[in-house]
Design a protein around this motif. Structure first.
Motif, short mmCIF file in Angstrom:
data_model
loop_
_atom_site.label_atom_id
_atom_site.label_comp_id
_atom_site.label_asym_id
_atom_site.label_seq_id
_atom_site.Cartn_x
_atom_site.Cartn_y
_atom_site.Cartn_z
N GLU A 85 0.83 -1.20 0.00
CA GLU A 85 0.00 0.00 0.00
C GLU A 85 0.87 1.25 0.00
N VAL A 86 1.92 1.24 0.80
CA VAL A 86 2.82 2.40 0.88
C VAL A 86 3.55 2.59 -0.45
N LEU A 87 3.94 1.51 -1.09
CA LEU A 87 4.63 1.61 -2.37
C LEU A 87 3.74 2.23 -3.45
N ARG A 88 2.43 2.03 -3.36
CA ARG A 88 1.51 2.58 -4.36
C ARG A 88 1.16 4.04 -4.08
N MET A 89 1.45 4.52 -2.89
CA MET A 89 1.04 5.88 -2.50
C MET A 89 1.98 6.93 -3.08
N GLN A 90 1.40 8.11 -3.25
CA GLN A 90 2.20 9.26 -3.67
C GLN A 90 2.96 9.78 -2.45
N THR A 91 4.01 10.55 -2.70
CA THR A 91 4.84 11.09 -1.63
C THR A 91 4.03 11.96 -0.68
N ASP A 92 3.17 12.81 -1.23
CA ASP A 92 2.39 13.69 -0.37
C ASP A 92 1.41 12.92 0.51
N GLU A 93 0.91 11.77 -0.01
CA GLU A 93 0.03 10.93 0.80
C GLU A 93 0.79 10.30 1.97
#
Length: 82
Positions: free
Chosen positions: A15-23
């Motif tokens: 899940e973290v790998l799919r997230m954008q940096t700001d997220e």
């Protein structure tokens, strides 16, 4: 119980790998805020616990005085009757 918490680690990593940096930064801030809230809650509870301990100590002293007071009063009355 602790194992159940950490078993979801693989899903969390994906899940973290799919997230954008700001997220990710936003989530980190939310976690920091939750940590601050929990720390303040711990401080409040510790303060409340300390106040209760002081009350218990005061009440124990009052009980001790109230247990000895009747004996003192009876001794004074016996002395006055003589």
């Amino acid at each position: 119980e602790d194992k159940a918490i950490w078993e979801d680690g693989e899903e969390m990593d994906e899940e973290v790998l799919r997230m954008q940096t700001d997220e990710i930064v936003s989530r980190a801030r939310l976690l920091d805020n939750e940590i601050k809230i929990m720390k303040s809650e711990i401080m409040r509870i510790n303060h409340e616990q300390q106040a209760m301990k002081e009350k218990i100590k005061e009440n124990a002293e009052k009980i001790k005085v109230n247990k000895t007071l009747p004996y003192l009063v009876s001794n004074v009355i016996e002395l006055l009757d003589v």
